[in-house]
Design an enzyme around this catalytic site. Structure first.
Site, PDB file in Angstrom:
ATOM      1  N   PRO A 238       0.825  -1.210   0.000  1.00 18.23           N
ATOM      2  CA  PRO A 238       0.000   0.000   0.000  1.00 18.23           C
ATOM      3  C   PRO A 238       0.858   1.259   0.000  1.00 18.23           C
ATOM      4  CG  PRO A 238      -0.708  -1.556   1.705  1.00 18.23           C
ATOM      5  CD  PRO A 238       0.600  -2.049   1.194  1.00 18.23           C
ATOM      6  N   PRO A 239       0.275   2.407  -0.380  1.00 15.20           N
ATOM      7  CA  PRO A 239       1.035   3.665  -0.377  1.00 15.20           C
ATOM      8  C   PRO A 239       1.508   4.036   1.029  1.00 15.20           C
ATOM      9  CG  PRO A 239      -1.012   3.898  -1.622  1.00 15.20           C
ATOM     10  CD  PRO A 239      -1.080   2.581  -0.917  1.00 15.20           C
ATOM     11  N   THR A 241       4.031   2.833   2.812  1.00  9.13           N
ATOM     12  CA  THR A 241       4.565   1.787   3.688  1.00  9.13           C
ATOM     13  C   THR A 241       6.089   1.719   3.668  1.00  9.13           C
ATOM     14  OG1 THR A 241       4.141   0.227   1.881  1.00  9.13           O
ATOM     15  CG2 THR A 241       2.524   0.318   3.653  1.00  9.13           C
ATOM     16  N   LYS A 243       8.269   1.670   0.588  1.00  9.97           N
ATOM     17  CA  LYS A 243       8.916   0.963  -0.518  1.00  9.97           C
ATOM     18  C   LYS A 243      10.093   1.770  -1.075  1.00  9.97           C
ATOM     19  CE  LYS A 243       5.037   0.745  -2.812  1.00  9.97           C
ATOM     20  NZ  LYS A 243       4.134   1.325  -1.803  1.00  9.97           N
ATOM     21  N   GLU A 461     -25.329   9.924  17.632  1.00 10.89           N
ATOM     22  CA  GLU A 461     -24.038   9.459  18.153  1.00 10.89           C
ATOM     23  C   GLU A 461     -24.224   8.613  19.415  1.00 10.89           C
ATOM     24  OE1 GLU A 461     -21.541   9.705  16.357  1.00 10.89           O
ATOM     25  OE2 GLU A 461     -22.349  11.162  14.938  1.00 10.89           O
ATOM     26  N   ASP A 535     -22.899   5.774   7.234  1.00 11.21           N
ATOM     27  CA  ASP A 535     -23.181   4.481   7.862  1.00 11.21           C
ATOM     28  C   ASP A 535     -23.720   3.492   6.829  1.00 11.21           C
ATOM     29  OD1 ASP A 535     -22.501   5.723  10.227  1.00 11.21           O
ATOM     30  OD2 ASP A 535     -24.576   6.224  10.721  1.00 11.21           O
TER      31      ASP A 535
END
Length: 670
Positions: A238-239, A241, A243, A461, A535
């Site tokens: 994933p972006p 992380t 690399k 909430e 939701d």
């Protein structure tokens, strides 16, 4: 000859074409300068003096230059002996191609000037010759006509020299070097400062790339046993992380030339440029071997070929990919050039690129777990001036699902928040506020909300909080707020458990808690609003995943329509029939409605506690886990070994947010 003698030997000046240009210009100017009358004895005179000289019989000839408005006066031999003409009697300093006049004057009107001369000649019976002539400056006229062309050619030569010398933005941006590689070469002694110490976590990935470094440092250790150096390693994940950071660390540790570029650097509007740049890149790397080539975002050129190519617009990209495949497979075992590549879209890469012999290894760089997040915090907290010894375990627990880039952003945001508050050091509360800021957005306490809307938001909430408190597998609640933040009007914050696998009952409990907001509106007001859009979006995705991806529905059975290769998204037909599509829609609706009714029943059974919680929320605007324990009692599902988030200045840590927005705007932060 020794090095010292070489250094002491004076270097010969380099030949420059500018010297040639300078000599030509000097010759032209000199010719113009010397061909004039500057070094002759010609003197300028007036019309009255000319008439006087004419009456005295001193003038032998007058040449009228019509196109110049000038007259040249030549004296007789007797006149040159007179004292009055002594200044012009001397011979010229330089030889001239023609006769040099003694005087020159600018006349006004030609007719009047000619009449005056003829009248004086007649009165004094003179035989003075009056001649007419025109002058032309051949060299001047030639220069004037050639000047525009010379100027255009000069500008063109200048621009070409600038572009070919690298002043036009690098080798790849030059018109003559457009096929050259745009890769940046990092010097192993100065540019690559990153090492594996700067890469926290990623233990498995580091092990893989450390072996690549060892290949480059000591290849004989492996080749002596018959092994071959791997030709490539693909970093997938994933972006954010790490690399690219991992590739930089490889460059810093290996101490070898490191060519870095992006996949888009091969793309150009000209046909054949991408393939040419690939060839040039690998040629440079072979010349400097052992070396590393790092191609970031390789999916820009590595996409699968021949997929729905209706327009032919990707032919150039395919040519570039074909050349890359050829170069990678054409390596010998002794070239010592390794290709590293990074992408977060491995599913769209061409199968020929992924095969063994090109990218021999695929290293998956996943999101960090709890222990790795702690190590990442340690790295990013080094430059941060903190006011106390921070509990890194606590910070790591409050950031589940965060990548390394997200954690770096948290640390930076905490420092900015502390500076905004005029603090001398960053405190624990600043880090918690930073997590709030990144996950939920900036607080908007000045947002105008009517009392009726505020009451609806509070009950919504409170419904989330109540249902999640009553369910075993729902994420532990941290706090509930009705303060607008970012695009949301209110939020219930949870600290989700990090699971590797998820069971159906866990997913159903989470869906029921998510539907608690709309259920509370229905139970209390007998009305529903648009505030539950986020939701509904969340539970619909979860229900669809249960039915179509994970095979968790009894009616459809153990079947999945998920395609890990990503090719289904390009198809025009669904992988199931219309009858099955109807069943899927029915089962999705059934799952969601059952959890909605379950949430309504839970809230009806605890309506008094729901009302008490909502009233407290309206009063305080922000309530925490302690407030729920006072109303509901101790949560029976909490594990004894779970560490509760510590309260700091009336605030607690939080991570997962379910937001409700005005009208149709919504957002779910996970």
């Amino acid at each position: 000859m020794s090095k010292e003698n070489n250094q002491n030997t004076p270097k010969k000046p380099r030949f420059s074409s500018w010297w040639v240009y300078g000599v030509i210009i000097a010759l032209i100017l000199g010719f113009q300068f010397f061909s004039g009358s500057t070094f002759s004895t010609t003197k300028k005179t007036t019309t009255s003096e000319l008439q006087e000289y004419l009456r005295n019989g001193d003038i032998a000839k007058i040449v009228i230059i019509r196109n110049a408005g000038q007259a040249k006066v030549f004296l007789t031999e007797e006149a040159l002996q007179k004292e009055v003409h002594r200044d012009v009697a001397d011979k010229p300093m330089l030889p001239s191609s023609g006769a040099v006049p003694q005087y020159v004057l600018d006349y006004g009107d030609l007719q009047n000037f000619e009449n005056d001369i003829n009248e004086i000649k007649k009165e004094n019976n003179l035989d003075t010759i009056v001649d007419f002539d025109t002058e032309s400056n051949i060299l001047g006229d030639l220069l004037l006509s050639l000047l525009p062309f010379a100027l255009i050619i000069g500008i063109w030569i200048y621009l070409m020299r600038r572009m070919s010398s690298g002043a036009g933005g690098g080798a790849g941006g030059q018109i003559f070097n457009i096929g050259k590689s745009k890769a940046k070469l990092f010097d192993e002694k100065t540019d690559t400062r990153t090492s594996f110490k700067d890469v926290a976590g990623l233990e498995g990935a580091k092990e893989e790339v450390q072996e690549i470094v060892e290949f480059l440092k000591n290849p004989d250790k492996y080749t002596s046993l018959g092994g071959k150096i791997p030709k490539g390693a693909l970093l997938v994940g994933p972006p954010g992380t790490g690399k690219t950071l991992l590739a930089k660390a490889v460059a810093g540790e290996a101490k070898v030339p490191f060519f870095s570029l992006s996949g888009s650097d091969f793309v150009e509007m000209f046909v054949g440029v991408g393939a040419s740049r690939v060839r040039d890149l690998f040629k440079q790397a072979k010349d400097k071997s052992p070396a590393i080539i790092f191609i970031d975002e390789i999916d820009a050129i590595g996409r699968a070929r021949g997929k729905n190519n209706f327009t032919g617009s990707n032919d150039e990209r395919e040519n570039t990919l074909n050349q890359l495949l050829t170069e990678m497979d054409g390596f010998g075992t002794n070239t010592n050039v390794i290709v590293l590549a990074a992408t977060n879209r491995a599913d769209v890469l061409d199968k020929a690129l992924m095969r063994a012999g090109r990218f021999d290894r695929q290293i998956y760089v996943d999101l960090p777990d709890l222990r790795e997040r702690k190590e990442i915090f340690e790295v990013h907290l080094r430059p941060i001036k903190t006011a106390e010894t921070l509990d890194l375990d606590f910070l790591a627990k409050q950031t589940p699902g965060f990548s390394g880039a997200d954690i770096a952003n948290v640390c930076n945001e905490a420092a900015l928040i502390a500076a905004r508050k005029e603090k001398k050091a960053v405190t624990k509360q600043d880090f918690l506020d930073a997590v709030d800021r990144i996950v939920g957005g900036l607080e908007k306490k000045n947002k105008i909300i009517t009392p009726d809307e505020k009451k609806t938001i509070a009950y919504h909430e409170a419904g989330h909080a109540t249902v999640s408190w009553m369910l075993e597998h729902a994420a532990p609640l941290v706090k509930v707020t009705i303060v607008p933040r970012g695009q949301s009007l209110g939020a219930a914050w949870y600290l989700p458990e990090e699971r590797l696998i998820v069971r159906p009952e866990q997913m159903l409990d989470e869906m029921c808690a998510t539907m608690g907001g709309r259920a509370a509106e229905k139970v209390v007001f007998n009305k529903i609003s648009t505030g539950a859009l986020s939701d509904l979006e969340k539970v619909t995705k979860q229900a669809r995943a249960m039915v179509t991806i994970y095979g968790l529905n009894e009616k459809l059975g153990n079947i999945t329509y998920y395609d890990s290769s990503g090719q289904n998204e390009y198809g025009f037909t669904k992988p199931y029939s219309e009858e099955t599509a109807q069943k899927i829609d029915q089962e999705i609706s059934k799952i969601i409605e059952s959890q909605y009714q379950r949430a309504i029943k839970l809230l009806e059974d605890n309506k008094d506690k729901l009302t008490e919680l909502a009233e407290r929320l309206l009063e305080k605007e922000v309530i925490f886990k302690d407030d729920l324990e006072k109303i509901f009692g101790k949560r029976p599902f909490d594990k004894e070994d779970d560490q509760e988030p510590a309260t700091v200045n009336g605030h607690e840590a939080k991570k997962e947010e379910t937001t409700e927005n005005e009208e149709d705007k919504s957002k779910v932060e996970e």
